[in-house]
Design an enzyme around this catalytic site. Structure first.
Site, PDB file in Angstrom:
ATOM      1  CB  SER A 140      -0.891   0.014   1.239  1.00  0.00           C
ATOM      2  OG  SER A 140      -1.546   1.261   1.400  1.00  0.00           O
ATOM      3  CE1 TYR A 153      -4.427  -1.753   4.590  1.00  0.00           C
ATOM      4  CE2 TYR A 153      -3.409   0.419   4.446  1.00  0.00           C
ATOM      5  CZ  TYR A 153      -3.951  -0.692   3.829  1.00  0.00           C
ATOM      6  OH  TYR A 153      -4.032  -0.733   2.461  1.00  0.00           O
TER       7      TYR A 153
END
Length: 277
Positions: A140, A153
């Site tokens: 990401s 995350y």
């Protein structure tokens, strides 16, 4: 690897979003596709969109035995794998000191261990094929730029990035024909803001205000995000060009330079707002 026609692609997290777009694009390139997702109905929905040969299997990528069984089924069916996309991912955020261990355990088992299980289940057999191949691990932009209120995350995605770079170096040092890319998407119109739908009951946790805040930020980001099909196109191009880092937004390149300059100077990088267009 420029010629994908007739080759075999594996995609995890294929039930929606980037995974679904990858499955459809690979099939359009003439590939046979093997798809995995934890959601049966979503997986079947993707399979129905694929124009070509497809196999599916419900898999929790956080469970090593399930990923190994998926790999066994793929190699039994097709005899080879040429593109492996470890793509499954979930989101949980909040302040590091306020969120329970369950948040970290859930996110790590999908975003990090899902990648590691995929590598361990497929890559040895891909190496043994002694043919061209490519591994794409989905990290990401949060694996490049740390942000507040996204600790579980962000940590998982930094780790996924690190695992991918290590894999790339190891394969190169061993003279492998396999190439590696790390996909670092930013705002994409996916369902990652609905990750809780697949959270195991034993790892459920109560919401806190900080988590509710970041959940709304993620919802706003994906609502304004680019189409997953654009990401799939970028992945296919990166495979052809043997490019390691796949960025989905042009702003991220200059942002990386700014971050590097801040770190070399010993400072804390500024918080980027790269989703502004």
């Amino acid at each position: 690897m420029r010629d994908l026609n007739g080759k075999v692609a594996v995609v995890t997290g294929a039930g929606s979003g980037i995974g679904r777009a990858l499955a459809v694009r690979f099939a359009a390139e003439g590939m046979r596709v093997a798809l995995a997702d934890v959601e049966q109905d979503a997986l079947m929905g993707t399979a129905a969109l694929v124009d070509g040969e497809v196999m599916t299997k419900v898999v929790d990528v956080g469970e090593e035995k399930e990923v190994q069984a998926f790999a066994d089924a793929v190699f039994d069916t097709y005899g080879a794998v040429h593109v492996l996309c470890n793509n499954a991912g979930v989101f949980a955020g909040g302040e590091l000191w306020s969120r329970p261990v369950a948040d970290f355990e859930w996110v790590f088992r999908v975003n990090l261990w899902g990648v590691l299980h995929g590598i361990r289940a497929f890559v040895p057999r891909m190496i043994a094929q002694d043919s061209e191949g490519h591994i794409v691990n989905t990290a990401s932009v949060a694996g490049l730029f740390a942000a507040p209120f996204s600790g579980p995350y962000t940590i998982s995605k930094f780790a996924a990035y690190g695992a991918t770079e290590s894999l790339a170096h190891e394969l190169a040092m061993n003279g492998s024909k396999l190439r590696v890319s790390v996909l670092c998407p930013g705002g994409v119109a996916t369902r990652i803001d609905e990750s809780e739908r697949n959270r195991p009951h034993e790892l459920k946790a109560e919401k806190t205000p900080d988590q509710e805040f970041i959940d709304q930020v993620i919802t706003d980001t994906v609502t304004a995000g680019i189409p997953p099909e654009d990401v799939a196109a970028a992945v296919v191009a990166a495979i052809a060009e043997e490019r390691f880092l796949i960025l989905t937004h042009p702003q991220y390149g200059p942002g990386l330079l700014q971050q590097a300059e801040a770190l070399v100077a010993g400072g804390l990088p500024q918080l980027p707002d790269f989703e502004q267009r």
